[in-house]
Design a protein around this motif. Structure first.
Motif, short mmCIF file in Angstrom:
data_model
loop_
_atom_site.label_atom_id
_atom_site.label_comp_id
_atom_site.label_asym_id
_atom_site.label_seq_id
_atom_site.Cartn_x
_atom_site.Cartn_y
_atom_site.Cartn_z
N GLY A 125 79.34 -11.34 51.06
CA GLY A 125 80.22 -10.43 51.78
C GLY A 125 79.65 -9.04 51.94
N ALA A 126 78.35 -8.87 51.69
CA ALA A 126 77.72 -7.57 51.88
C ALA A 126 77.55 -7.30 53.37
CB ALA A 126 76.37 -7.51 51.18
N GLU A 127 77.48 -6.02 53.71
CA GLU A 127 77.25 -5.63 55.10
C GLU A 127 75.91 -4.93 55.22
OE1 GLU A 127 80.48 -3.24 56.50
OE2 GLU A 127 81.88 -4.91 56.47
N ALA A 128 75.34 -4.98 56.40
CA ALA A 128 74.08 -4.29 56.68
C ALA A 128 74.37 -2.83 56.96
CB ALA A 128 73.39 -4.93 57.87
N CYS A 129 73.51 -1.96 56.47
CA CYS A 129 73.63 -0.54 56.76
C CYS A 129 73.53 -0.35 58.28
CB CYS A 129 72.51 0.22 56.06
SG CYS A 129 72.37 1.95 56.56
N PRO A 130 74.46 0.40 58.87
CA PRO A 130 74.40 0.58 60.33
C PRO A 130 73.26 1.47 60.77
CG PRO A 130 76.23 1.82 59.39
CD PRO A 130 75.64 1.02 58.27
N ARG A 131 72.66 2.20 59.84
CA ARG A 131 71.56 3.11 60.21
C ARG A 131 70.21 2.40 60.18
NH1 ARG A 131 68.21 7.21 57.69
NH2 ARG A 131 67.80 8.81 59.24
N CYS A 132 69.89 1.74 59.06
CA CYS A 132 68.55 1.14 58.92
C CYS A 132 68.50 -0.32 59.37
CB CYS A 132 68.04 1.27 57.49
SG CYS A 132 69.02 0.37 56.26
N ARG A 133 69.65 -0.97 59.53
CA ARG A 133 69.80 -2.33 60.06
C ARG A 133 68.88 -3.37 59.41
NH1 ARG A 133 72.60 -3.20 64.80
NH2 ARG A 133 72.54 -5.31 63.92
N PRO A 134 69.06 -3.64 58.12
CA PRO A 134 68.23 -4.67 57.47
C PRO A 134 68.46 -6.07 58.06
CG PRO A 134 70.04 -4.06 56.04
CD PRO A 134 70.05 -3.09 57.20
N ASP A 135 69.62 -6.27 58.67
CA ASP A 135 69.88 -7.58 59.29
C ASP A 135 68.91 -7.86 60.43
OD1 ASP A 135 71.15 -5.44 60.59
OD2 ASP A 135 72.69 -6.72 61.45
#
Length: 142
Positions: A125-135
């Motif tokens: 349920g973790a989210e990707a950082c919207p700045r660095c976008r690890p996804d």
């Protein structure tokens, strides 16, 4: 398992079930390791704050070293977990790419596999950082 069925459809069904169980167990273990690392960092930070400091006159004149979390942000090519504030907090854990300056709390370093598992929908349920976008860098963005 002492006896397995002889037909391929049932063997495939058993194999699929076992693989799902292994993936779920791996995900839980990854999440628990990341949470354990965050607790260890918080404990170390709390213990440093409770340690008496020498008087300013005897302190060395060299610049202070940044805390561990700051040093970790300076390592591009790695992934970091920013844990939840507390287990019941609605904001999910956040995965960052090393070098991202967006984390608001101490982070713990995680492997590529741990980052992938944490960002897989329905698992941690973790989210990707919207700045660095690890996804995006992990190929998980849709």
């Amino acid at each position: 398992m002492s006896e397995l069925p002889p037909d391929p459809p049932r063997l495939r069904a058993i194999l699929t079930h076992l693989e799902q169980q292994l993936a779920a167990t791996d995900t839980i273990a990854t999440y628990l390791r990341l949470q354990r690392d965050a607790v260890q960092q918080a404990l170390a930070s709390a213990e440093r704050q409770n340690t008496p400091r020498p008087p300013a006159a005897t302190a060395p004149s060299s610049p202070r070293h940044p805390p561990r979390a700051t040093r970790m942000r300076l390592r591009p090519g790695t992934y970091m977990l920013e844990p939840k504030i507390h287990p019941d907090h609605p904001r999910p854990p956040i995965i960052h790419i090393g070098g991202c300056n967006r984390p608001e709390r101490s982070t713990s370093e995680c492997t590529v596999r741990e980052a992938e598992l944490a960002l897989t929908p329905g698992l941690v349920g973790a989210e990707a950082c919207p700045r660095c976008r690890p996804d995006l860098s992990l190929g998980l963005a849709q």
